[in-house]
Design an enzyme around this catalytic site. Structure first.
Site, PDB file in Angstrom:
ATOM      1  CG  ASP A 185      -5.974  -5.276   1.943  1.00 40.65           C
ATOM      2  OD1 ASP A 185      -6.583  -4.437   1.242  1.00 40.65           O
ATOM      3  OD2 ASP A 185      -5.590  -5.028   3.104  1.00 40.65           O
TER       4      ASP A 185
ATOM      5  CG  ASP B 255      -0.251  -0.041   2.521  1.00 44.34           C
ATOM      6  OD1 ASP B 255       0.980   0.149   2.546  1.00 44.34           O
ATOM      7  OD2 ASP B 255      -0.905  -0.250   3.544  1.00 44.34           O
TER       8      ASP B 255
ATOM      9  CG  HIS C  27      -9.433 -23.044  10.390  1.00 47.72           C
ATOM     10  ND1 HIS C  27      -9.944 -24.160   9.750  1.00 47.72           N
ATOM     11  CD2 HIS C  27     -10.486 -22.197  10.554  1.00 47.72           C
ATOM     12  CE1 HIS C  27     -11.241 -24.000   9.559  1.00 47.72           C
ATOM     13  NE2 HIS C  27     -11.593 -22.812  10.034  1.00 47.72           N
TER      14      HIS C  27
ATOM     15  CB  CYS D  53      -6.657 -26.057   6.951  1.00 45.38           C
ATOM     16  SG  CYS D  53      -7.148 -26.111   8.686  1.00 45.38           S
TER      17      CYS D  53
ATOM     18  CB  CYS E 135      -9.352 -29.009   9.961  1.00 42.44           C
ATOM     19  SG  CYS E 135     -10.221 -27.513  10.505  1.00 42.44           S
TER      20      CYS E 135
ATOM     21  CB  CYS F 213     -11.770 -27.319   7.115  1.00 45.32           C
ATOM     22  SG  CYS F 213     -10.296 -26.318   6.842  1.00 45.32           S
TER      23      CYS F 213
END
Lengths: 371, 371
Positions: A264, A91, A333, A304, A307, A302
């Protein structure tokens, strides 16, 4: 940087796109996790890759103050500094100057402010913002803008649009690195006519992308939708549109339907550190006592790392015991949730079933585990 | 658990050994990182594996108080709870009761104390220590001991040895799980005759391993060496010897030469979080200004993830900015240093060149980067 629209939605302004940068390509709509100080909090570059992150954002204001853009430049630029060999967007520092720094004074040339770290005085204007971002070496950089507070009077916002336009022009003039794509930032507060004015002025200057700034500053969801709806049509279809600082999954769906390509937000990582975990059904608050001996994962569906390996009971224990691992596992996660969610949106777009996907998405969120 | 000596050193009491547990085997001398609350701070099980860790320690006192051993048991035991499918040793809780808990009162039956978390009253004796450790399900467990303060009068320590012996007997009687190996803990403060007395009493009871407790409590290095030297000869050669809470790399080398097989200490992970990083030359203090733009790794010769990817400059930046990633990357490096160091000791033992290795080790530490 190159952008192209791969497929457009027939029911909305949404589109599937592709951005190619010197550090690789990614498809849009995309979510960029925030690596404020050159680190997406609690995660390494490997974690980000494993979670499916393809592009990240870093904050110019923070890196300018510490460790300093010259240090980052000397160490080979931000990609090498943080060992992230994929696209980065920085930014302009504008938003943080207004939200974090102290004793600001704004002139036609830029902003004088005191560092939130040590109170030292600094000046950043469009020229400085370009120099700093060139030194950091991100693939996509932002023009220096004046982000009006919320709420703000029409007169204040009108002047902020004038300054933003003036500074955008100076950024374009001063930009030196050929391999960095410069985005213009549309301001105009909650006033559609000022948004239109800001967008048209920037489009005349021909930026490589356009961002919508000054949103997610406290306005309600409907107001934000209206502002986006009244701004995007003035931006060229062949350029990417980036909604800065947004947001919740439902806000992202709203904005995708209105034609936004890039997002974002600190929400997934900040919520992770606060123990609020995303699920398709809505947020799950891991400290709740009912998870104390719950052997199941955060979300059955999930895939991930968190998980796949850890129970709600263990995650609750780590959180209650303030174990550092808690922040990392929760962040993995939540970011996986976001990357997976964005990839579902892109697949729905690719297969011409976005409207259906969005309807199911909104309906699915009625049964939040911890409303 | 099975232990066997693979090779003995001709110049010292050091030996290369092997321990086989229900969750896998490892060679000794070995260093066990400390996972106090069911997590080696800042690291996941995958991190530990990648760093080469083969066995960890967890603290009975902490897990008993939070989340509670019944919760861990219900979730399938500590291995499953923390997703660590390799050997675990739990301490007895004794040391923490004396060092962390408040308002202790010690009787022949055990210790009444107040939790350091919420002030609630608890009682733990040999029976309770066995029950808790059975519920946690570690591969190696410790008998409940009385750890004398330092310094302590002869009379106090003599009584502490008496209690420790009495409780060790009760632990043996009460131990129920066949697949857990119970270690006796030798006490006796800094008094060689009490250490001998304690060791002989425990050896008569035939434990599966023997620990040296009550060291690393403030005594100097020479005193500790003397106590180890005067104790180990009374322990059976065919059982593993574990020096609790030790220590610095030089302390470990000292003790290996005196016949110790197992070590644990919070030092590598705690130092990591304080920004003190281990190198063969000695400690490196990452916050030092001279690392601000240093492009090199912590240690040129190190093969850890951190050294392979990140510069001293980046690690210093993360540390100064208090980024969570700092703690993880530093911990990965420090634990890698320890596992690599222990593996070098084992290789030197295997190849009959331990004396030479130790000499080079001591010499190498004269040029510490940040003395």
């Amino acid at each position: 940087m190159e952008f192209q629209v791969i497929q457009s939605c027939v029911d909305s302004r949404a589109r599937l796109g592709e951005i190619v940068t010197p550090h690789g390509r990614f498809e849009t709509p995309v979510f960029m996790p925030v690596g404020t100080q050159g680190s997406v909090k609690a995660l390494s570059s490997d974690d980000l890759e494993n979670v499916g992150v393809e592009v990240i954002l870093a904050n110019t204001y923070h890196l300018y103050l510490r460790p300093g853009h010259h240090v980052v430049e000397k160490l080979g630029g931000l990609h090498r500094f943080m060992s992230w060999n994929a696209p980065i967007l920085t930014d302009s520092g504008g938003f943080q100057v207004y939200s974090l720094a102290r004793l600001r004074s704004i002139s036609e040339d830029g902003v004088t402010f005191q560092s939130h770290l040590d109170g030292k005085k600094h000046f950043v204007g469009p020229k400085e913002a370009m120099d700093i971002q060139t030194a950091l070496g991100a693939d996509m950089i932002m023009s220096f803008d004046e982000c009006a507070p919320y709420p703000a009077e029409y007169g204040y916002v009108k002047n902020s649009v004038r300054l933003t336009t003036l500074w955008a022009e100076r950024c374009l003039e001063h930009k030196s690195a050929e391999n960095q794509a410069l985005f213009g930032i549309v301001q105009g507060g909650m006033f559609p006519d000022l948004r239109e004015e800001s967008a048209k002025s920037l489009v005349d200057m021909n930026f490589q992308g356009y961002a919508l700034g000054g949103l997610s500053v406290g306005e309600d969801r409907e107001t934000r939708k209206l502002v986006i709806e009244k701004t995007v049509p003035f931006l060229p279809e062949e350029k990417p549109v980036y909604l800065m600082g947004v947001g919740k999954p439902e806000d992202i769906v709203d904005a995708v339907l209105l034609g936004v390509d890039m997002f974002d937000c600190v929400l997934p990582t900040r919520n992770a550190r606060n123990g609020t975990l995303f699920t398709p059904q809505g947020p799950l608050v891991i400290k709740n006592a009912r998870y104390a001996d719950d052997p199941g994962p955060i979300d059955d569906a999930c895939n991930c790392y968190t998980c796949a390996h850890f129970s709600r009971a263990y995650l609750r224990h780590l959180f209650m015991a303030k174990e550092l691992l808690s922040y990392r596992l929760n962040s993995i996660h939540n970011l996986y949730y976001y990357t997976h969610f964005m990839s579902e949106i892109r697949n729905a777009l690719r297969e011409g079933r976005l409207a259906e996907y969005c309807q199911r998405f909104y309906e699915g969120r009625s049964g939040s585990p911890d409303p």
